[in-house]
Design a protein around this motif. Sequence first.
Motif, PDB file in Angstrom:
ATOM      1  N   LYS A 181      63.186  39.538 -15.813  1.00 51.73           N
ATOM      2  CA  LYS A 181      63.998  39.778 -14.633  1.00 51.73           C
ATOM      3  C   LYS A 181      63.407  39.184 -13.369  1.00 51.73           C
ATOM      4  O   LYS A 181      64.079  39.049 -12.361  1.00 51.73           O
ATOM      5  CB  LYS A 181      64.187  41.291 -14.433  1.00 51.73           C
ATOM      6  CG  LYS A 181      65.060  41.911 -15.499  1.00 51.73           C
ATOM      7  CD  LYS A 181      65.022  43.425 -15.393  1.00 51.73           C
ATOM      8  CE  LYS A 181      65.712  44.069 -16.565  1.00 51.73           C
ATOM      9  NZ  LYS A 181      67.168  44.118 -16.406  1.00 51.73           N
ATOM     10  N   VAL A 182      62.121  38.879 -13.367  1.00 50.28           N
ATOM     11  CA  VAL A 182      61.498  38.359 -12.146  1.00 50.28           C
ATOM     12  C   VAL A 182      61.004  36.934 -12.340  1.00 50.28           C
ATOM     13  O   VAL A 182      61.444  36.013 -11.660  1.00 50.28           O
ATOM     14  CB  VAL A 182      60.326  39.272 -11.712  1.00 50.28           C
ATOM     15  CG1 VAL A 182      59.660  38.702 -10.474  1.00 50.28           C
ATOM     16  CG2 VAL A 182      60.830  40.675 -11.457  1.00 50.28           C
TER      17      VAL A 182
ATOM     18  N   SER B  52      57.341  44.230  -8.643  1.00 51.49           N
ATOM     19  CA  SER B  52      57.977  44.614  -9.903  1.00 51.49           C
ATOM     20  C   SER B  52      57.082  45.575 -10.681  1.00 51.49           C
ATOM     21  O   SER B  52      57.537  46.604 -11.180  1.00 51.49           O
ATOM     22  CB  SER B  52      58.272  43.362 -10.722  1.00 51.49           C
ATOM     23  OG  SER B  52      58.834  43.697 -11.951  1.00 51.49           O
ATOM     24  N   ALA B  53      55.793  45.260 -10.753  1.00 54.72           N
ATOM     25  CA  ALA B  53      54.862  46.137 -11.468  1.00 54.72           C
ATOM     26  C   ALA B  53      54.796  47.497 -10.785  1.00 54.72           C
ATOM     27  O   ALA B  53      54.754  48.535 -11.447  1.00 54.72           O
ATOM     28  CB  ALA B  53      53.481  45.502 -11.532  1.00 54.72           C
TER      29      ALA B  53
ATOM     30  N   GLN C  63      59.875  43.180 -18.910  1.00 52.30           N
ATOM     31  CA  GLN C  63      60.904  43.257 -17.872  1.00 52.30           C
ATOM     32  C   GLN C  63      60.558  42.320 -16.715  1.00 52.30           C
ATOM     33  O   GLN C  63      61.421  41.627 -16.183  1.00 52.30           O
ATOM     34  CB  GLN C  63      61.031  44.697 -17.359  1.00 52.30           C
ATOM     35  CG  GLN C  63      61.791  45.602 -18.316  1.00 52.30           C
ATOM     36  CD  GLN C  63      61.758  47.047 -17.874  1.00 52.30           C
ATOM     37  OE1 GLN C  63      60.758  47.526 -17.338  1.00 52.30           O
ATOM     38  NE2 GLN C  63      62.841  47.751 -18.122  1.00 52.30           N
ATOM     39  N   THR C  64      59.287  42.308 -16.330  1.00 53.01           N
ATOM     40  CA  THR C  64      58.888  41.434 -15.236  1.00 53.01           C
ATOM     41  C   THR C  64      59.141  39.977 -15.611  1.00 53.01           C
ATOM     42  O   THR C  64      59.617  39.186 -14.802  1.00 53.01           O
ATOM     43  CB  THR C  64      57.398  41.642 -14.896  1.00 53.01           C
ATOM     44  OG1 THR C  64      57.203  43.004 -14.548  1.00 53.01           O
ATOM     45  CG2 THR C  64      56.973  40.771 -13.742  1.00 53.01           C
TER      46      THR C  64
ATOM     47  N   ALA D 147      57.859  48.294 -13.877  1.00 54.28           N
ATOM     48  CA  ALA D 147      58.446  47.394 -14.873  1.00 54.28           C
ATOM     49  C   ALA D 147      57.416  47.113 -15.961  1.00 54.28           C
ATOM     50  O   ALA D 147      56.220  47.004 -15.682  1.00 54.28           O
ATOM     51  CB  ALA D 147      58.873  46.091 -14.216  1.00 54.28           C
ATOM     52  N   THR D 148      57.887  46.980 -17.210  1.00 54.97           N
ATOM     53  CA  THR D 148      56.980  46.536 -18.262  1.00 54.97           C
ATOM     54  C   THR D 148      56.776  45.035 -18.094  1.00 54.97           C
ATOM     55  O   THR D 148      57.501  44.378 -17.356  1.00 54.97           O
ATOM     56  CB  THR D 148      57.590  46.790 -19.652  1.00 54.97           C
ATOM     57  OG1 THR D 148      58.810  46.046 -19.727  1.00 54.97           O
ATOM     58  CG2 THR D 148      57.890  48.244 -19.866  1.00 54.97           C
TER      59      THR D 148
END
Lengths: 656, 358
Positions: free
Chosen positions: A255-256, A242-243, A251-252, A247-248
Amino acid sequence: MAAVALSKVDLRRPGRGAVVALVLALWLVLWALLKGLHTLALGPAQLTPLHQAVNDLNDSIGASRNTNPLFLYFFNEIRLVIDEFVTFIQSLIAQPAFGRPLPLIGWLGVVALAAFVSYAAGGFRVALLAAAGFTFLGLQGLWEESMDTLALTLAAVVIALLFGIPIGIWAGLSDRFNRVITPVLDFMQTMPTFVYLAPLTLFFLIGPASATIATLVYAAPPAIRLTAYGIRNVPGDTVEASASLGATDGQTLRKVLLPTAKRTIIVGINQTMMAALSMVTIAALIDAPGLGKTVIKALQTLDVGTAFNAGLAIVVLAIVLDRVTTAAGDRVDRARLTRRPWAARARQGGLIGGGVLTLVAVWLSYTYVWAAEFPPDVEVGSSIAKGVTTATDWVQSNLSGITNGVKDVVTLVLVDPLQSLLTGSPWWLVAAVVVALSVVLGGIRAAIGSAVCLGLLVATGLWQDSMATLASTLVATAVVMVIGVAVGVWMGRSPGADRVIRPVLDAAQTMPAFVYLVPFLALFAASRFTAIVAAVVFAAPVAVKIVADGVRAVSPTTVEAATASGSSTWQTITKVQLPMARQALVLATNQGLVYVLSMVVVGGLVGAGALGYDVVAGFSQGQLYGKGLAAGLAIVVLGVLLDRLTRAAAARSGRS
Amino acid sequence: MAAQDVEVGPVGAERPDPVISVRDVWKVFGPKAEGVPGSPELCALSRRELMERTGCTAAVREVGFDVAPGEVFVVMGLSGSGKSTLVRCLTRLVEPTAGQVLFEGEDILAADAKRLRELRRNKFSMVFQHFGLLPHRRVLDNISYGLEIRGVPRAERSRRAMEVVELVGLSGYEKSYPDQLSGGMQQRVGLARALAGDPDVLLFDEPFSALDPLIRRDMQNEVIRLHREVGKTMLFITHDLAEALKLGDRILIMRDGKVVQVGTGDELVGAPVDDYVRDFVRDVPRANVLTLKWIMRDPRPDDVLDGPELGPDVVVRDATRAVLAAAAPVKVVENGELLGIVGDEEILAVVAGQEADA
């Protein structure tokens, strides 16, 4: 003898074992000579200056509650907010409010809401279960009490999650914060539940606010722990992926981390809910409304029938809450395995239809008395109570030979000798023995810890009561370990046995501690033995599971090697599996002790006497308040003493 | 071993400006790690000595290399050699302790958080060893994740994701969840996710190590095919020499965090710089890797120079038949100039025995 459970850890080392045996032998000799000297006995109504001082403190806090700024602007505010919140939920489902003779939502509305929420969270089957369970509560004649319990539980769970999940997320993301919070959570969970009831009442008065705060202190740790655990267990690759896509952090997280950890977090919510229910019933001791109060009143008058009926209601509530949250967790897995589009459409239809029906039911229950007040003429509760009373009477008059036999044997052979050894020895002798054993088993640091704990016990002025409680605790823990090892080894070796027994243990663990007392009270009447049995039943599932997991974790290759070299089953168990699972055995002993101790106060309700009785009496009689608080402290000190000692012994034997 | 063509890419030609330039990059874990790269005394220590002296682990030590546009650059080393840390330093998933990482001339290490996110969103993509898929999302939503966090509208990202699904051969699986797929298919999802954002550079961190050998071979061929079709610059991490030789235009061998040798496959096999590399390449089927320039010799006076002509970059295996069939030694010719000759003896030394360099 005091070290039955502890010395087990180290019997493999002959040197240490011999020293322990020597210390114990010396103790027996000195006990025979010095029996009855310096036992620090204190009569039931006697108080020490410390107890008196706490009483005075309580009085002065009571007097300054509305003048002291700390209370005016801090404690009272918290109490008000929580009281308001609880009262609000109560007025929705449990108590008359807003000038109405009945709560806003009547039984029909609540049943429909429960079914609908269960359907949305779990599915059709748990929705049926919830509807049936809630209706049964009404049939038992305990609708209002059940709703009070539910209201208090929900209030505590909501607040616990409000704080618990963000804290859990933080602990999941930050190693440093995790290191800080973990010991705090350990402490919150190892402290016997009753103990913080008393100090809380000092600040928040007796009533729903204290009950809710006690409940959320007890119930929040699982949510925090499991949220953190879930987030920590998201695979590193996934987070990095994700990173790496830019992704910020937010967001991580959204969403993760949270979606991936969702399943674990729901398990945490489930455990929090079960812990809350358990604590809410216990909080009846400080005047929390609901089913717990019914049980306590019945226990105090030894009305087994009524206690059973109310206990059954708690069980029903527990089953419904547990199944619904578990199903919600399973849904997370299941929802994505169905690829049939009609299933999703059917569910959507069900949600809309169910929602409309629920609204109609809520409206009906708001408007019409028949849907608001559970019809009193279709009641089965009193017949349940009557049946149980009849059965109890029959058991007590016809099986008393057997039950009293078991009771007397255990009491006379195990409890009495140990108790008379502990309470009859001079206090300094017991202290010396415990410190000596600490040196042998755990080293100097453990001995210093033990000495401090013993000093505190003396300071509480409840030395002899503490020793009596210690005796019962040690007997109960020994029995727990016998059961734990026997059943645990069986489960560890046989997957079939595991499959059958584990769900039973899981169910036993979700039950509020109170419920265990009722059947044993019926069988054995009020006595120390009843309290011990209840504690054993409460603590055994944990010990069994830990031992079973420990045995299972022994590498199959090692077991195979033992078998290949011709070991018999017994040899494999005693020479390979148990020694290799030693850490698990120690942990099981440790957890067994903690669980047994947390039942001390509950045992006090059914004749355990000693510290448990002191605490219970302290809640009900003003002049014993200080003594009860001191007794609570003594239970904590005992817990810390035993916990530290087993841990130190385990660390030492683990290193060698 | 499957067919291969080592001469893909701009090897040997005068290189255009590099896409990625790595200069003296260090990654040291431990207390006061920043002090290590600057201190000549500490730099001279071996990894273990450094651990004992300072409690620090130097995962990457003074690594530098350039990657040309369109090149497949492989970083190879055993586990613990620092290769995975190195690739993470490039996009600062792991923050390097010292050094420079230039992407098209821009120092990535100087970028602020916002710029770094932009680079990660648009310029680089990474494929991970354990896939790193989101178990709660369908294949299509996994692939479009990178677009989603950029704020691409749903319809647009679904369209783009479907294109990539086609490209990596996942058609028909877009509605599945990752745990319903085999390992190889899951890694296709990882690959598709990396391609969806149309990055300039693809980073692979041991992407096929967790796969079965047969599936691994399929996936390697898939990467070769993709490289041919989309022509991205690729930086590929592996511990498998065969994989490195099969995919890499150039290969960097790492050991204990340091660069041991950089070169094309035939350079590593033909001219290993030390015993470590020699040991590494010992079991490589040399005929498949070495080219004629590595085995040719100068013509002797008694040689007949009327044999057929071949280029210096022809792989030995492909030249074998021609050399053995010819009556006279084959002439190795480049741009009309005779570089040397290869006879039956030289060919057989490679094809039949491995003792040529011993």
